[in-house]
Design a protein around this motif. Sequence first.
Motif, mmCIF file in Angstrom:
data_model
loop_
_atom_site.group_PDB
_atom_site.id
_atom_site.type_symbol
_atom_site.label_atom_id
_atom_site.label_comp_id
_atom_site.label_asym_id
_atom_site.label_seq_id
_atom_site.Cartn_x
_atom_site.Cartn_y
_atom_site.Cartn_z
ATOM 1 N N ALA A 157 0.818 -1.216 0.000
ATOM 2 C CA ALA A 157 0.000 0.000 0.000
ATOM 3 C C ALA A 157 0.850 1.263 0.000
ATOM 4 O O ALA A 157 0.478 2.270 -0.608
ATOM 5 N N LEU A 158 1.998 1.237 0.681
ATOM 6 C CA LEU A 158 2.794 2.450 0.868
ATOM 7 C C LEU A 158 3.876 2.641 -0.188
ATOM 8 O O LEU A 158 4.345 3.767 -0.388
ATOM 9 N N ARG A 159 4.273 1.579 -0.875
ATOM 10 C CA ARG A 159 5.367 1.701 -1.836
ATOM 11 C C ARG A 159 4.939 2.622 -2.999
ATOM 12 O O ARG A 159 3.753 2.750 -3.303
ATOM 13 N N PRO A 160 5.914 3.249 -3.652
ATOM 14 C CA PRO A 160 5.586 4.085 -4.822
ATOM 15 C C PRO A 160 4.852 3.265 -5.880
ATOM 16 O O PRO A 160 5.287 2.170 -6.247
ATOM 17 N N GLY A 161 3.728 3.789 -6.339
ATOM 18 C CA GLY A 161 2.944 3.068 -7.330
ATOM 19 C C GLY A 161 2.056 1.986 -6.752
ATOM 20 O O GLY A 161 1.438 1.223 -7.504
ATOM 21 N N GLY A 162 1.965 1.909 -5.421
ATOM 22 C CA GLY A 162 1.131 0.886 -4.790
ATOM 23 C C GLY A 162 -0.354 1.174 -4.985
ATOM 24 O O GLY A 162 -0.744 2.256 -5.415
ATOM 25 N N ARG A 163 -1.164 0.191 -4.654
ATOM 26 C CA ARG A 163 -2.610 0.323 -4.803
ATOM 27 C C ARG A 163 -3.288 0.331 -3.439
ATOM 28 O O ARG A 163 -2.856 -0.350 -2.513
ATOM 29 N N GLY A 164 -4.371 1.087 -3.343
ATOM 30 C CA GLY A 164 -5.167 1.094 -2.130
ATOM 31 C C GLY A 164 -6.205 -0.020 -2.157
ATOM 32 O O GLY A 164 -6.422 -0.674 -3.181
ATOM 33 N N MET A 165 -6.876 -0.215 -1.030
ATOM 34 C CA MET A 165 -7.871 -1.285 -0.926
ATOM 35 C C MET A 165 -9.001 -1.119 -1.920
ATOM 36 O O MET A 165 -9.512 -2.093 -2.455
ATOM 37 N N PHE A 166 -9.422 0.127 -2.155
ATOM 38 C CA PHE A 166 -10.616 0.368 -2.954
ATOM 39 C C PHE A 166 -10.305 0.710 -4.408
ATOM 40 O O PHE A 166 -11.186 1.158 -5.126
ATOM 41 N N GLU A 167 -9.068 0.504 -4.839
ATOM 42 C CA GLU A 167 -8.719 0.753 -6.229
ATOM 43 C C GLU A 167 -9.021 -0.484 -7.060
ATOM 44 O O GLU A 167 -8.680 -1.602 -6.674
ATOM 45 N N VAL A 168 -9.662 -0.280 -8.202
ATOM 46 C CA VAL A 168 -10.071 -1.388 -9.058
ATOM 47 C C VAL A 168 -8.844 -2.077 -9.643
ATOM 48 O O VAL A 168 -7.904 -1.429 -10.093
ATOM 49 N N ARG A 169 -8.841 -3.397 -9.630
ATOM 50 C CA ARG A 169 -7.744 -4.167 -10.209
ATOM 51 C C ARG A 169 -8.308 -5.397 -10.905
ATOM 52 O O ARG A 169 -9.423 -5.833 -10.615
ATOM 53 N N ASP A 170 -7.531 -5.941 -11.819
ATOM 54 C CA ASP A 170 -7.972 -7.129 -12.542
ATOM 55 C C ASP A 170 -7.728 -8.370 -11.700
ATOM 56 O O ASP A 170 -6.586 -8.693 -11.359
ATOM 57 N N ILE A 171 -8.810 -9.065 -11.352
ATOM 58 C CA ILE A 171 -8.731 -10.313 -10.593
ATOM 59 C C ILE A 171 -9.561 -11.345 -11.336
ATOM 60 O O ILE A 171 -10.691 -11.059 -11.745
#
Length: 222
Positions: free
Chosen positions: A99-113
């Motif tokens: 979550a904290l790394r540069p370019g990381g994603r948050g919990m509510f960000e859409v991703r391909d699963i």
Amino acid sequence: MPLTSLPSPVSGASALGMTLTALVMVLTPGPNMIYLVSRSISQGRAAGLVSLAGTGVGFVVYMLMGNLGLAVVFVAVPWLFIGFKAAGVLYLAHLAWQALRPGGRGMFEVRDIPRDGPARLFRMGLVTNLLNPKAAIMYLTLIPQFIDPHRGHPTAQGLTLGSVQIAVSLTVNALIVVAAGAIAGFLGRRPSWASVQRRITGTLLGAVTLLLAREVPARARA
């Protein structure tokens, strides 16, 4: 003849303390919340609720094992309990970094699963919870602190307090599952807010990691 209610095996203070503790634990991001949110966003509320059913069964498994002998195993083999907690803490640290790394994603960000069927959704919810260090510490370290030996029937007290924890956790997580899509849409239209949410999530995960890391050396109690 009026029916009389059976006395509760736990005191009101213990039930309230357990409710507040369970509320704090469930509102702190962890593997369960991240998995449920990701499934709800990628596959919809129904998938999230099926996954939630799996996590609920995981809590029941912990509750039964915690009250019917798992603690004895961990007391007899202390390195097993310590190793389990250490692995869980490392996993939470990994989630915090993601979550904290540069370019990381948050919990509510859409991703391909990949889309999964109900059986796999349920199974993954169950496995995610069984590997959740917060669940292990809840049942083997925190709940025993609310058991009053003077009231007798420690197993009944443990099952009652565990039921309180499960009710709180399922209720809060169900609300999160239902709202996940709307929250994701809101954050998607506001990139700066999404970045703030990611940093908050990562910071909370990091804080929980540090708190649970302090518990790693502690041995299980019979």
